[in-house]
Design a protein around this motif. Sequence first.
Motif, PDB file in Angstrom:
ATOM      1  N   LEU A   1      11.583  10.273  -7.687  1.00 17.01           N
ATOM      2  CA  LEU A   1      10.704   9.233  -7.172  1.00 17.01           C
ATOM      3  C   LEU A   1      10.410   9.542  -5.713  1.00 17.01           C
ATOM      4  N   ALA A   2       9.139   9.760  -5.403  1.00 16.23           N
ATOM      5  CA  ALA A   2       8.722  10.050  -4.033  1.00 16.23           C
ATOM      6  C   ALA A   2       7.863   8.898  -3.537  1.00 16.23           C
ATOM      7  N   VAL A   3       8.144   8.437  -2.303  1.00 24.71           N
ATOM      8  CA  VAL A   3       7.454   7.273  -1.747  1.00 24.71           C
ATOM      9  C   VAL A   3       6.901   7.638  -0.376  1.00 24.71           C
ATOM     10  N   THR A   4       5.613   7.380  -0.148  1.00 18.99           N
ATOM     11  CA  THR A   4       4.983   7.590   1.154  1.00 18.99           C
ATOM     12  C   THR A   4       4.184   6.353   1.524  1.00 18.99           C
ATOM     13  N   ALA A   5       4.151   6.103   2.828  1.00 18.81           N
ATOM     14  CA  ALA A   5       3.381   4.968   3.339  1.00 18.81           C
ATOM     15  C   ALA A   5       3.010   5.253   4.777  1.00 18.81           C
ATOM     16  N   THR A   6       1.845   4.800   5.171  1.00 21.18           N
ATOM     17  CA  THR A   6       1.385   5.005   6.535  1.00 21.18           C
ATOM     18  C   THR A   6       2.357   4.382   7.527  1.00 21.18           C
ATOM     19  N   ALA A   7       2.702   5.137   8.561  1.00 24.39           N
ATOM     20  CA  ALA A   7       3.594   4.707   9.657  1.00 24.39           C
ATOM     21  C   ALA A   7       5.052   4.658   9.244  1.00 24.39           C
ATOM     22  N   TYR A   8       5.369   5.066   8.008  1.00 27.05           N
ATOM     23  CA  TYR A   8       6.763   5.083   7.567  1.00 27.05           C
ATOM     24  C   TYR A   8       7.158   6.503   7.193  1.00 27.05           C
ATOM     25  N   ALA A   9       8.445   6.797   7.336  1.00 30.73           N
ATOM     26  CA  ALA A   9       8.961   8.098   6.906  1.00 30.73           C
ATOM     27  C   ALA A   9       9.006   8.144   5.384  1.00 30.73           C
ATOM     28  N   ALA A  10       8.592   9.256   4.817  1.00 33.61           N
ATOM     29  CA  ALA A  10       8.599   9.404   3.375  1.00 33.61           C
ATOM     30  C   ALA A  10      10.032   9.494   2.860  1.00 33.61           C
ATOM     31  N   ARG A  11      10.208   9.067   1.601  1.00 30.86           N
ATOM     32  CA  ARG A  11      11.525   9.135   0.980  1.00 30.86           C
ATOM     33  C   ARG A  11      11.369   9.680  -0.432  1.00 30.86           C
TER      34      ARG A  11
ATOM     35  N   ARG B   1       6.028  18.064 -12.645  1.00 34.42           N
ATOM     36  CA  ARG B   1       4.822  17.477 -13.222  1.00 34.42           C
ATOM     37  C   ARG B   1       4.773  15.988 -12.920  1.00 34.42           C
ATOM     38  N   GLN B   2       3.603  15.554 -12.481  1.00 31.65           N
ATOM     39  CA  GLN B   2       3.444  14.140 -12.153  1.00 31.65           C
ATOM     40  C   GLN B   2       3.399  13.314 -13.435  1.00 31.65           C
ATOM     41  N   VAL B   3       4.241  12.280 -13.482  1.00 35.23           N
ATOM     42  CA  VAL B   3       4.298  11.404 -14.652  1.00 35.23           C
ATOM     43  C   VAL B   3       3.472  10.146 -14.426  1.00 35.23           C
ATOM     44  N   ASP B   4       3.599   9.543 -13.241  1.00 31.95           N
ATOM     45  CA  ASP B   4       2.850   8.315 -12.946  1.00 31.95           C
ATOM     46  C   ASP B   4       2.750   8.167 -11.438  1.00 31.95           C
ATOM     47  N   ARG B   5       1.706   7.491 -10.998  1.00 32.60           N
ATOM     48  CA  ARG B   5       1.531   7.211  -9.571  1.00 32.60           C
ATOM     49  C   ARG B   5       0.911   5.833  -9.425  1.00 32.60           C
ATOM     50  N   VAL B   6       1.501   4.997  -8.553  1.00 30.47           N
ATOM     51  CA  VAL B   6       0.992   3.639  -8.334  1.00 30.47           C
ATOM     52  C   VAL B   6       1.042   3.320  -6.850  1.00 30.47           C
ATOM     53  N   THR B   7       0.424   2.198  -6.475  1.00 31.44           N
ATOM     54  CA  THR B   7       0.450   1.696  -5.104  1.00 31.44           C
ATOM     55  C   THR B   7       1.128   0.330  -5.109  1.00 31.44           C
ATOM     56  N   SER B   8       2.045   0.102  -4.154  1.00 37.22           N
ATOM     57  CA  SER B   8       2.776  -1.172  -4.117  1.00 37.22           C
ATOM     58  C   SER B   8       1.834  -2.319  -3.782  1.00 37.22           C
TER      59      SER B   8
ATOM     60  N   GLY C   1       0.787  -1.236   0.000  1.00 37.87           N
ATOM     61  CA  GLY C   1       0.000   0.000   0.000  1.00 37.87           C
ATOM     62  C   GLY C   1       0.811   1.273   0.000  1.00 37.87           C
ATOM     63  N   ALA C   2       2.119   1.177  -0.258  1.00 45.81           N
ATOM     64  CA  ALA C   2       2.924   2.399  -0.345  1.00 45.81           C
ATOM     65  C   ALA C   2       2.582   3.137  -1.641  1.00 45.81           C
ATOM     66  N   ILE C   3       2.541   4.463  -1.565  1.00 49.47           N
ATOM     67  CA  ILE C   3       2.237   5.283  -2.745  1.00 49.47           C
ATOM     68  C   ILE C   3       3.547   5.764  -3.347  1.00 49.47           C
ATOM     69  N   LEU C   4       3.759   5.447  -4.611  1.00 50.15           N
ATOM     70  CA  LEU C   4       4.977   5.851  -5.314  1.00 50.15           C
ATOM     71  C   LEU C   4       4.589   6.810  -6.430  1.00 50.15           C
ATOM     72  N   THR C   5       5.250   7.956  -6.461  1.00 50.04           N
ATOM     73  CA  THR C   5       4.949   8.985  -7.460  1.00 50.04           C
ATOM     74  C   THR C   5       6.213   9.329  -8.209  1.00 50.04           C
ATOM     75  N   LEU C   6       6.127   9.337  -9.541  1.00 47.35           N
ATOM     76  CA  LEU C   6       7.241   9.716 -10.398  1.00 47.35           C
ATOM     77  C   LEU C   6       6.956  11.112 -10.948  1.00 47.35           C
ATOM     78  N   LEU C   7       7.923  12.035 -10.730  1.00 49.84           N
ATOM     79  CA  LEU C   7       7.738  13.425 -11.140  1.00 49.84           C
ATOM     80  C   LEU C   7       8.906  13.886 -11.983  1.00 49.84           C
ATOM     81  N   THR C   8       8.644  14.835 -12.868  1.00 47.16           N
ATOM     82  CA  THR C   8       9.731  15.465 -13.605  1.00 47.16           C
ATOM     83  C   THR C   8      10.441  16.451 -12.680  1.00 47.16           C
ATOM     84  N   PRO C   9      11.654  16.889 -13.024  1.00 46.36           N
ATOM     85  CA  PRO C   9      12.325  17.906 -12.202  1.00 46.36           C
ATOM     86  C   PRO C   9      11.524  19.196 -12.113  1.00 46.36           C
ATOM     87  N   GLY C  10      10.688  19.456 -13.132  1.00 48.42           N
ATOM     88  CA  GLY C  10       9.841  20.639 -13.088  1.00 48.42           C
ATOM     89  C   GLY C  10       8.643  20.478 -12.191  1.00 48.42           C
TER      90      GLY C  10
END
Length: 825
Positions: free
Chosen positions: A765-775, A740-747, A729-738
């Motif tokens: 690549l930005a990753v967030t998940a409940t109870a975990y520190a974002a990276r 803009r969101q390119v893609d977003r999925v859930t593990s 259930g981790a949310i992974l988001t891929l963004l351009t340096p500018g």
Amino acid sequence: MARWCYRHRLVVLLLWVGALFGLGFAASTAGTDYANVFSLPNTDSKRAYDLMEKAFPDSAGDTDTVVWKVDGGTVEDPSVRSRIQPALEEIGRMKGVGGVTSPYAGTQGAAQVSGNGRIAYAQITFTEQANAVPKELVQSVVDTARKAERGGLQVELGGQAIQRVQEPPTGIAEIVGILAAAVVLFLAFGSLFAMLLPIGIAVFGVGTGLFSTQLLSHATNIPDLAPLLATLIGLGVGIDYALFIVTRHRRGILRGMAPEESAVTALNTSGRAVLFAGGTVCIALAGMLVTNLRFLDGVVIGTSLTVVLSVLAAVTLLPALLGFLGTRVLSRRQRRRLAAGGPEPERASGLAARWSAKVQRRPRSIAVMALVVMAVLAIPVLSLRLGATDQGNDQASTTTRKAYDLLAEGFGPGFNGPLQVVSDGGDANALVRGIKATDGVARVVALPPARGVTVIQVVPATSPQSERTDRLIDTLREKVIPDAGANAHVGGVTAISKDFSSVTGERLPYFIATIIGLGFLLLMLAFRSLVVPLTAALMNLIAAAASFGVLVAIYQWGWGLDLLGLGKEGPINAFLPVIMLSLLFGLSMDYQVFLVSRMHEEWVHTKDNARAVRVGLAETSRVINSAALIMVCVFLAFVLSGDSGAAMAGVGLAAAVALDAFILRTALVPAAMHLLGNANWWLPAGLEKRLPHLAVEPQEDAALEPAAAGGATVVHGFVRDADGGPVDGAILTLLTPGGRQVDRVTSLADGSYILSAAASGTYLLAVTATAYAARARHLAVGTEPLVYDVELTVDEADAVDEVDAVDEVDAVDEVDAVNEVDAVN
């Protein structure tokens, strides 16, 4: 612009130095022409003034007073007269003194001796108004008069010209404020060069602003209070704005960015916020124009010009200075650590992170406590009384205060503020009889008519600042003058002060509504929300009430006045609410922008309100509190200015900024946003479509988009915890340096994920998940699929999520709102 200024730093520096010295030379050559124009159209005191001008068109210069008192005998004793009279004659012969009215000059002077014969005064009339009288002449008058003192004979002097020579040397308050700010900056940065940068920016901004204002004083009416207030606000915002940008720049270098890129990024992110914040301050200052008090027009010009030049220095001169320093903007310890261990991810930890987590856990109790504190401080505002301070409010050790007290002792408390009833029609004798029969009148003297105008001097039985004196003025206007059938008006300094207070009180609601309305609109455009600007408006009103409560308790009730050496209690200056509210609303808007913009970035990225508020508070509270502490030091330093109005404004603004930053923005605002939840970011869909977009943060830069030469590819891998277990259930988001969101999925259950990349290039690549520190991590994606596994650590209850990317990025949500995401913090 930031890159050009960085690369052409010598040119930029020379231009600013040339502007500062050029304006300084021009201003010193032209001199000053400040004019205190208190125009109160359609008031009774203004009509009285117009009649006085008709009767006495050739106005004399400033009139000051020499007062003396004997402990034994009378002032008529030869031993006293032989000391005072020669001193008065010597003063009368000085060049620039038009005349001296002595109590020893025949029967007319008898009125200048008190009833018990122990106190007398002489009036000194200069040939110029107070501001134009040379200080050397005034000092000579003071020295000559004071030489007549001896045991049992006290000599004091009062008046506007006398007050000028007892003020501390010009610049003392500014120097003390800058030194206090330097201490705070050194503690915050740990680097001498980093400490000097904000101070240098403030000096250039305030210097060019003051010189420009001085030159403009020859073209328009600018009061002599304007430079003091311009310095007050200019030093504060100049240091604060540079502090925000330098902090962002240092953070970029610590992450491994080249100094030039870090400076450009800092100006393109924090610099934009500074432009927005400076604009809001100027809008709040311009709100003073709504009051239609022409006296304040010059204040608006001087303060707004200084703020504009401080912002201009922050976005042009500052990147040039950053170019000269390079990595020396860091402390030696930071440079050694950077060289030895390379870039390190920055984490929000320590007191700020623990406090932010506590606010999230107990928002209700913290909000209640903060409201109780602010409500208690606001209680004194219920007895707020506007008026005008005079020399009776000076410090007890000053000669002007002693002269004021001696005159009140010898001739009654109302002697220091006589009223002038000016009549140009009707029975003047009947009017005099009616005034004499009025309660609260101590003495009445009718002067010989001139050009059909009769002036009646009325000495009240109470002091100029007494409420009974205000009621006497109302009685004369509403009952005595109509009953006498005269066409007369009540004037004089005391009546003008009363009318000024009344006009200010009547127009204050329109002024407050204007600046709150404009602030609401700006925040709504910036954050695409109705609740955030509404919360900010309420907080501004709470801060204003509490800060004025502190002012009333100190200056009106006298709490701590003697301890602080701030003079004697009295009413609050009538012009102060307008000036204070303008500055307070502008500065509090700055803090709101810096605080909520970070929260908004996190909200756009995660749609998690609790996380957004927690992260935003933890990452911005330290710099906001440092900026507020600098403001408090600068404002409090103006207690040393020697100007009672500036001292009162300094105390009030220091209290306002401290309460706003340390209680409202650090506790009440985040607690309220936790309680409101997702409603913080609500905006009706219809309104969202119609409102223009006002991006505080930079728009997406097309030049940073991934190259189109490469084909589409993917990024895939696993999300695991520190023990190697899969994270579902981790949310992974891929963004351009500018941004803009390119893609977003859930593990998936096994922690696996796959993201599509439109082309080869650099992504975030930005990753967030409940109870975990974002990276978050920058990835270089080629033409082949990239395998990248993510390890998440547990989000501790007393720490704020760590995101260890090396740059700030923008993120665009589904409704295309562009906002910067600070991926590290």
